[in-house]
Design a protein around this motif. Structure first.
Motif, mmCIF file in Angstrom:
data_model
loop_
_atom_site.group_PDB
_atom_site.id
_atom_site.type_symbol
_atom_site.label_atom_id
_atom_site.label_comp_id
_atom_site.label_asym_id
_atom_site.label_seq_id
_atom_site.Cartn_x
_atom_site.Cartn_y
_atom_site.Cartn_z
ATOM 1 N N UNK A 41 0.824 -1.212 0.000
ATOM 2 C CA UNK A 41 0.000 0.000 0.000
ATOM 3 C C UNK A 41 0.854 1.256 0.000
ATOM 4 N N UNK A 42 2.017 1.192 0.666
ATOM 5 C CA UNK A 42 2.921 2.349 0.648
ATOM 6 C C UNK A 42 3.586 2.499 -0.720
ATOM 7 N N UNK A 43 3.965 1.377 -1.314
ATOM 8 C CA UNK A 43 4.676 1.406 -2.587
ATOM 9 C C UNK A 43 3.736 1.691 -3.750
ATOM 10 N N UNK A 44 2.519 1.169 -3.665
ATOM 11 C CA UNK A 44 1.514 1.387 -4.719
ATOM 12 C C UNK A 44 0.287 2.033 -4.078
ATOM 13 N N UNK A 45 0.279 3.359 -3.969
ATOM 14 C CA UNK A 45 -0.812 4.068 -3.282
ATOM 15 C C UNK A 45 -2.200 3.767 -3.833
ATOM 16 N N UNK A 46 -2.263 3.307 -5.081
ATOM 17 C CA UNK A 46 -3.571 2.996 -5.670
ATOM 18 C C UNK A 46 -4.256 1.847 -4.925
ATOM 19 N N UNK A 47 -3.470 1.045 -4.206
ATOM 20 C CA UNK A 47 -4.036 -0.081 -3.457
ATOM 21 C C UNK A 47 -4.572 0.336 -2.088
ATOM 22 N N UNK A 48 -4.126 1.475 -1.590
ATOM 23 C CA UNK A 48 -4.482 1.907 -0.235
ATOM 24 C C UNK A 48 -5.991 1.999 0.007
ATOM 25 N N UNK A 49 -6.777 2.555 -0.953
ATOM 26 C CA UNK A 49 -8.218 2.665 -0.694
ATOM 27 C C UNK A 49 -8.930 1.321 -0.533
ATOM 28 N N UNK A 50 -8.302 0.235 -0.919
ATOM 29 C CA UNK A 50 -8.956 -1.074 -0.813
ATOM 30 C C UNK A 50 -9.217 -1.429 0.640
ATOM 31 N N UNK A 51 -8.281 -1.037 1.534
ATOM 32 C CA UNK A 51 -8.504 -1.290 2.953
ATOM 33 C C UNK A 51 -7.327 -1.943 3.635
ATOM 34 N N UNK A 52 -7.597 -2.963 4.446
ATOM 35 C CA UNK A 52 -6.571 -3.629 5.236
ATOM 36 C C UNK A 52 -5.669 -4.489 4.353
ATOM 37 N N UNK A 53 -4.510 -4.917 4.885
ATOM 38 C CA UNK A 53 -3.629 -5.807 4.122
ATOM 39 C C UNK A 53 -4.341 -7.065 3.611
ATOM 40 N N UNK A 54 -5.239 -7.632 4.426
ATOM 41 C CA UNK A 54 -5.955 -8.824 3.989
ATOM 42 C C UNK A 54 -6.880 -8.517 2.816
ATOM 43 N N UNK A 55 -7.489 -7.343 2.821
ATOM 44 C CA UNK A 55 -8.368 -6.982 1.704
ATOM 45 C C UNK A 55 -7.558 -6.692 0.442
ATOM 46 N N UNK A 56 -6.374 -6.110 0.611
ATOM 47 C CA UNK A 56 -5.481 -5.908 -0.541
ATOM 48 C C UNK A 56 -5.074 -7.263 -1.105
ATOM 49 N N UNK A 57 -4.727 -8.178 -0.208
ATOM 50 C CA UNK A 57 -4.367 -9.527 -0.642
ATOM 51 C C UNK A 57 -5.546 -10.200 -1.342
ATOM 52 N N UNK A 58 -6.749 -9.932 -0.855
ATOM 53 C CA UNK A 58 -7.952 -10.494 -1.475
ATOM 54 C C UNK A 58 -8.123 -9.985 -2.903
ATOM 55 N N UNK A 59 -7.914 -8.677 -3.099
ATOM 56 C CA UNK A 59 -8.040 -8.099 -4.444
ATOM 57 C C UNK A 59 -7.020 -8.719 -5.399
ATOM 58 N N UNK A 60 -5.792 -8.875 -4.939
ATOM 59 C CA UNK A 60 -4.750 -9.485 -5.786
ATOM 60 C C UNK A 60 -5.035 -10.968 -6.008
#
Length: 216
Positions: A41-60
């Motif tokens: 989320x820090x490296x790719x700010x576009x992922x930050x709005x998705x939410x928590x690390x688990x939700x980012x992992x879910x999107x990927x």
């Protein structure tokens, strides 16, 4: 042995490996994305709005699942029914988790998938149909009793996996659940599959030595 036969044998050996790669790939992405979620989320700010690390992992995980299914269709010429069903549930429950910002949905996904498979297999047996035979008829040739026993065992195994997932996600942290999903579920499934080989050999309608005899 003729060249077409050699080529067919090689393809048959490669297919299980490819299936394993297509199934493990999205899971590994899910694991490492959850592990490094904050860095992503820090490296790719576009992922930050998705939410928590688990939700980012879910999107990927969702994106990797779609890519895996497409690759399976291109490389192997088909999409196996179980990964397809699992992929559809990933899309639905993953989208709900991200939209509602609730990790519960993605954690329940394995329960839903395994419960669905169990219901189909055990329900089929109630109507006198060994549905597992329709899925694996090209891989194994078993008599009717063999298919019934194998279908029952897999149906009960899916019930076990569904209950186990519920126990883990409801009683342990999200990271523990992710580790369980990636590093425990697959070995358990492989061990169970190998444990079915004696049954398969007992009820096989094509003895192992027959193939070698035909080649000679």
């Amino acid at each position: 042995m003729s060249e077409p036969t050699k080529r067919l044998t090689t393809e048959q050996k490669e297919e299980p490996f490819l299936k394993l790669v297509f199934e493990l790939g999205p899971l590994l992405i899910f694991f490492f994305a959850n592990l490094r979620g904050e860095w992503l989320m820090r490296t790719f700010p576009v992922l930050a709005p998705i939410g928590s690390p688990l939700l980012v992992a879910t999107a990927l995980f969702m994106a990797a699942t779609v890519i895996s299914l497409i690759a399976s269709r291109i490389v192997m010429g088909n999409i196996p029914i179980m990964p397809l069903v699992s992929g559809v549930v990933v899309m639905v429950f993953g989208a709900l988790s991200i939209w509602l910002q609730d990790e519960t949905f993605i954690k329940m996904k394995p329960t839903i998938v395994n419960g669905l498979f169990a219901a189909v297999l055990l329900g089929g047996l109630l109507f006198g149909r060994s549905l597992l035979g329709y899925v694996f008829h090209s891989a194994f040739k078993l008599d009717d009793e063999g298919w019934r026993k194998l279908t029952l065992r897999w149906g009960l195994f899916f019930v076990f996996l569904a209950i186990l997932n519920e126990v883990v996600w409801r009683n342990f942290s999200a990271d523990t659940w992710v580790n369980f999903k990636v590093w425990a579920t697959m070995p358990i499934t492989i061990a169970f599959t190998l444990a079915q080989m004696p049954l398969i050999m007992r009820h096989s309608t094509e003895p192992l030595g027959e193939e070698k005899k035909d080649e000679g």
